[in-house]
Design an enzyme around this catalytic site. Structure first.
Site, PDB file in Angstrom:
ATOM      1  N   HIS A 186       4.111   1.952  -8.139  1.00 20.39           N
ATOM      2  CA  HIS A 186       3.123   0.865  -8.011  1.00 20.39           C
ATOM      3  C   HIS A 186       2.148   0.901  -9.189  1.00 20.39           C
ATOM      4  O   HIS A 186       1.810  -0.138  -9.758  1.00 20.39           O
ATOM      5  CB  HIS A 186       2.293   1.029  -6.732  1.00 20.39           C
TER       6      HIS A 186
ATOM      7  N   SER B 105       9.786   5.139  -3.352  1.00 22.77           N
ATOM      8  CA  SER B 105       9.573   4.181  -2.261  1.00 22.77           C
ATOM      9  C   SER B 105       8.641   4.823  -1.247  1.00 22.77           C
ATOM     10  O   SER B 105       8.706   6.042  -1.019  1.00 22.77           O
ATOM     11  CB  SER B 105      10.920   3.869  -1.588  1.00 22.77           C
TER      12      SER B 105
ATOM     13  N   GLN C  39      14.795  -9.271  -3.427  1.00 22.10           N
ATOM     14  CA  GLN C  39      13.463  -9.825  -3.209  1.00 22.10           C
ATOM     15  C   GLN C  39      12.949 -10.508  -4.478  1.00 22.10           C
ATOM     16  O   GLN C  39      12.400 -11.618  -4.440  1.00 22.10           O
ATOM     17  CB  GLN C  39      12.503  -8.704  -2.788  1.00 22.10           C
TER      18      GLN C  39
ATOM     19  N   LYS D 286      13.515  -2.503  -7.981  1.00 19.75           N
ATOM     20  CA  LYS D 286      14.137  -1.763  -6.878  1.00 19.75           C
ATOM     21  C   LYS D 286      14.476  -2.729  -5.740  1.00 19.75           C
ATOM     22  O   LYS D 286      15.514  -2.614  -5.117  1.00 19.75           O
ATOM     23  CB  LYS D 286      13.209  -0.665  -6.378  1.00 19.75           C
TER      24      LYS D 286
ATOM     25  N   GLY E 126       0.808  -1.222   0.000  1.00 20.88           N
ATOM     26  CA  GLY E 126       0.000   0.000   0.000  1.00 20.88           C
ATOM     27  C   GLY E 126       0.833   1.260   0.000  1.00 20.88           C
ATOM     28  O   GLY E 126       2.002   1.245  -0.349  1.00 20.88           O
TER      29      GLY E 126
HETATM   30  O1  PAF Z   1       7.755  -5.326  -1.901  1.00 11.50           O
HETATM   31  C1  PAF Z   1       6.760  -5.307  -1.122  1.00 11.50           C
HETATM   32  O2  PAF Z   1       5.964  -4.384  -1.106  1.00 11.50           O
HETATM   33  C2  PAF Z   1       6.560  -6.475  -0.175  1.00 11.50           C
HETATM   34  O3  PAF Z   1       7.780  -7.012   0.236  1.00 11.50           O
HETATM   35  C3  PAF Z   1       5.645  -7.570  -0.749  1.00 11.50           C
HETATM   36  C4  PAF Z   1       6.239  -8.219  -1.976  1.00 11.50           C
HETATM   37  C5  PAF Z   1       4.279  -6.978  -1.086  1.00 11.50           C
HETATM   38  C6  PAF Z   1       5.430  -8.663   0.301  1.00 11.50           C
HETATM   39  O4  PAF Z   1       4.868  -8.173   1.456  1.00 11.50           O
END
Ligand code: PAF
Length: 280
Positions: free
Chosen positions: A33, A183, A151, A147, A27
């Site tokens: 996003h 971010s 992950q 970014k 969020g």
């Molecule tokens: O990158 C993010 O916003 C979070 O790490 C994710 C992938 C939604 C997991 O909570």
């Protein structure tokens, strides 16, 4: 756009859909996003987004409590863009009705280094919640931003190792005009810190130029970049040159032979920890 808060409602909305494109988020949506949602729309239909601030991926001294929660604003932004068909916004009890005793532990050589070293448990939290979200949404594709480079690699590896039928797409990092990667945590920066924050990307670019010259060892490059930031008051966790394929350190021969590389950095400016990276 349908906004659903329970897994049952989500499943009811998505019954029979085999081409779902999914964008998981925490969020406080910004234009990066929204651009992930646009990419999702080009690769699947319907697009599903999630908003869930996942407690499992925050350490005890991290910003879980103050992480910005702006659901009403986020919904407005998504409604305006019209890319998302279902927004899944569960609460903690919906996602974790009982303590999460089964957890996904990424291998140490990928999940225990860099972010994993400075944020113990972070990738266990991310992998576990992403697997749970995938199980709820059952997407065909999912979009993640570059970014959060490590992950992205952790999630890709998890999908490969568990044979999950999800294709992971990577979206380029979206930046402000001065280069700062967008971010949600940028909002913690004071005005002075915000002006200084662009130095992180500038330092990545300088290091990239020096990598391309092929004259320096990774250690020299890393030392110089960390010192440059340290001299300006940053507290550097890491500033490293790694191979794109496995995030291990390249040899000087690999650098000269054009091995695909990535520079990864994490540093604190005041109380705010920023991460960024740049591919070479
Ligand atoms: O990158 C993010 O916003 C979070 O790490 C994710 C992938 C939604 C997991 O909570």
């Amino acid at each position: 756009m349908k906004v659903v808060h329970t897994i049952q409602e989500l499943r009811d909305q998505l019954r029979g859909q085999l081409q779902v494109a999914f964008v998981p988020t925490m969020g406080n949506l910004h234009s990066a996003h929204l651009s992930l949602m646009k990419m999702a729309r080009q690769h699947g239909d319907p697009v599903v987004a999630s908003i869930f601030v996942n407690p499992l991926q925050f350490g005890p001294n991290e910003d879980f409590d103050r992480y910005p929660r702006t659901l009403a604003d986020d919904i407005e932004k998504l409604e305006r863009e019209r890319d998302v068909y279902v927004l899944f916004a569960p609460d903690v009890n919906e996602m974790y009705p009982e303590p999460q005793s089964f957890q996904i532990q990424p291998p140490n050589d990928l999940g225990g280094i860099l972010e994993g070293e400075f944020r113990p448990g972070f990738f266990t939290g991310v992998s576990t919640v992403v697997l749970k979200l995938f199980s709820c949404v059952q997407p065909r594709v999912a979009v993640f931003g570059k970014k959060d480079y490590q992950q992205l690699m952790v999630v890709r590896n998890m999908c490969r190792q568990f044979q999950l039928p999800v294709e992971i797409l990577a979206h380029e990092t979206v930046r402000d005009e001065d280069g700062l990667a967008l971010s949600s945590r940028n909002r913690y920066l004071s005005a002075d810190e915000r002006a200084e924050a662009a130095t992180l990307y500038a330092t990545l670019q300088q290091m990239r130029q020096r990598v391309l010259q092929g004259d320096y060892t990774p250690q020299q490059l890393e030392h110089d970049a960390s010192k440059a930031l340290g001299d300006r008051g940053w507290d550097v966790d890491y500033f490293v040159l790694r191979r794109q394929r496995d995030l291990l350190e390249p040899t000087i021969d690999e650098i000269r032979a054009g091995e695909p590389l990535v520079i990864l950095a994490a540093a604190k400016l005041g109380e705010t920890r920023l991460i960024d990276n740049l591919e070479v």
